[in-house]
Design a protein around this motif. Sequence first.
Motif, PDB file in Angstrom:
ATOM      1  N   VAL A   1       4.694   0.170   0.412  1.00  0.00           N
ATOM      2  CA  VAL A   1       3.942  -0.770  -0.424  1.00  0.00           C
ATOM      3  C   VAL A   1       3.516  -1.970   0.418  1.00  0.00           C
ATOM      4  N   TRP A   2       4.429  -2.497   1.223  1.00  0.00           N
ATOM      5  CA  TRP A   2       4.100  -3.612   2.125  1.00  0.00           C
ATOM      6  C   TRP A   2       2.896  -3.244   2.991  1.00  0.00           C
ATOM      7  N   ASP A   3       2.945  -2.085   3.628  1.00  0.00           N
ATOM      8  CA  ASP A   3       1.864  -1.650   4.524  1.00  0.00           C
ATOM      9  C   ASP A   3       0.557  -1.451   3.765  1.00  0.00           C
ATOM     10  N   PHE A   4       0.646  -0.880   2.577  1.00  0.00           N
ATOM     11  CA  PHE A   4      -0.545  -0.682   1.747  1.00  0.00           C
ATOM     12  C   PHE A   4      -1.201  -2.024   1.436  1.00  0.00           C
ATOM     13  N   LEU A   5      -0.398  -2.972   0.984  1.00  0.00           N
ATOM     14  CA  LEU A   5      -0.950  -4.287   0.648  1.00  0.00           C
ATOM     15  C   LEU A   5      -1.468  -5.011   1.888  1.00  0.00           C
ATOM     16  N   ASN A   6      -0.769  -4.899   2.972  1.00  0.00           N
ATOM     17  CA  ASN A   6      -1.212  -5.534   4.209  1.00  0.00           C
ATOM     18  C   ASN A   6      -2.575  -4.989   4.640  1.00  0.00           C
ATOM     19  N   GLY A   7      -2.804  -3.705   4.453  1.00  0.00           N
ATOM     20  CA  GLY A   7      -4.086  -3.096   4.796  1.00  0.00           C
ATOM     21  C   GLY A   7      -5.191  -3.416   3.802  1.00  0.00           C
ATOM     22  N   GLY A   8      -4.828  -3.928   2.628  1.00  0.00           N
ATOM     23  CA  GLY A   8      -5.823  -4.230   1.605  1.00  0.00           C
ATOM     24  C   GLY A   8      -6.796  -5.326   1.992  1.00  0.00           C
ATOM     25  N   ARG A   9      -6.377  -6.234   2.864  1.00  0.00           N
ATOM     26  CA  ARG A   9      -7.264  -7.335   3.261  1.00  0.00           C
ATOM     27  C   ARG A   9      -8.556  -6.810   3.875  1.00  0.00           C
ATOM     28  N   GLU A  10      -8.449  -5.790   4.687  1.00  0.00           N
ATOM     29  CA  GLU A  10      -9.647  -5.213   5.308  1.00  0.00           C
ATOM     30  C   GLU A  10     -10.615  -4.683   4.252  1.00  0.00           C
ATOM     31  N   ILE A  11     -10.071  -4.146   3.185  1.00  0.00           N
ATOM     32  CA  ILE A  11     -10.921  -3.607   2.111  1.00  0.00           C
ATOM     33  C   ILE A  11     -11.654  -4.739   1.396  1.00  0.00           C
ATOM     34  N   VAL A  12     -10.932  -5.783   1.005  1.00  0.00           N
ATOM     35  CA  VAL A  12     -11.573  -6.853   0.243  1.00  0.00           C
ATOM     36  C   VAL A  12     -12.476  -7.735   1.096  1.00  0.00           C
ATOM     37  N   ASP A  13     -12.334  -7.645   2.413  1.00  0.00           N
ATOM     38  CA  ASP A  13     -13.289  -8.348   3.283  1.00  0.00           C
ATOM     39  C   ASP A  13     -14.718  -7.874   3.025  1.00  0.00           C
ATOM     40  N   ASN A  14     -14.861  -6.665   2.507  1.00  0.00           N
ATOM     41  CA  ASN A  14     -16.180  -6.096   2.222  1.00  0.00           C
ATOM     42  C   ASN A  14     -16.628  -6.334   0.785  1.00  0.00           C
ATOM     43  N   GLU A  15     -15.910  -7.175   0.056  1.00  0.00           N
ATOM     44  CA  GLU A  15     -16.265  -7.505  -1.326  1.00  0.00           C
ATOM     45  C   GLU A  15     -16.727  -8.966  -1.372  1.00  0.00           C
ATOM     46  N   PRO A  16     -18.019  -9.204  -1.306  1.00  0.00           N
ATOM     47  CA  PRO A  16     -18.495 -10.596  -1.267  1.00  0.00           C
ATOM     48  C   PRO A  16     -18.126 -11.404  -2.506  1.00  0.00           C
TER      49      PRO A  16
ATOM     50  N   THR B   1     -15.253 -11.325  -4.128  1.00  0.00           N
ATOM     51  CA  THR B   1     -13.836 -11.675  -4.154  1.00  0.00           C
ATOM     52  C   THR B   1     -13.666 -12.922  -3.298  1.00  0.00           C
ATOM     53  N   ARG B   2     -13.444 -14.063  -3.959  1.00  0.00           N
ATOM     54  CA  ARG B   2     -13.350 -15.344  -3.246  1.00  0.00           C
ATOM     55  C   ARG B   2     -12.081 -15.452  -2.427  1.00  0.00           C
ATOM     56  N   THR B   3     -10.932 -15.210  -3.067  1.00  0.00           N
ATOM     57  CA  THR B   3      -9.654 -15.223  -2.356  1.00  0.00           C
ATOM     58  C   THR B   3      -8.866 -13.997  -2.768  1.00  0.00           C
ATOM     59  N   TRP B   4      -8.000 -13.568  -1.887  1.00  0.00           N
ATOM     60  CA  TRP B   4      -7.171 -12.393  -2.146  1.00  0.00           C
ATOM     61  C   TRP B   4      -5.836 -12.616  -1.453  1.00  0.00           C
ATOM     62  N   TYR B   5      -4.765 -12.553  -2.231  1.00  0.00           N
ATOM     63  CA  TYR B   5      -3.420 -12.742  -1.705  1.00  0.00           C
ATOM     64  C   TYR B   5      -2.570 -11.534  -2.060  1.00  0.00           C
ATOM     65  N   ALA B   6      -1.827 -11.035  -1.103  1.00  0.00           N
ATOM     66  CA  ALA B   6      -0.798 -10.035  -1.363  1.00  0.00           C
ATOM     67  C   ALA B   6       0.528 -10.711  -1.048  1.00  0.00           C
TER      68      ALA B   6
END
Length: 98
Positions: free
Chosen positions: A21-36, A38-43
Amino acid sequence: MAPKLGLLAMVEAKPGKEQEVWDFLNGGREIVDNEPGTRTWYAFRVSENTFGIFDTFDTEADRQAHLNGAIPAALAEHGPAMLAKDPDIRPIEIIAVK
């Protein structure tokens, strides 16, 4: 202008799946970087097996785009193998920001 809308998602890892789960969430930042929209994203981690995601948006359309995007799709695909139960996802209104 501060964002007015958000999402709070809480997830509980199955025993022994905390690092996944930690690794999944850590990798999520790269995904939301492509969502203009989404202003902020915290895991974040709350306890050994409880994790969360908090993100913010300017408009309801931006929030809906995120809900229909890659992170929720990946949770739906990989969640059953690593989560003890379905994610608790709640739309929120932001009252104040510093």
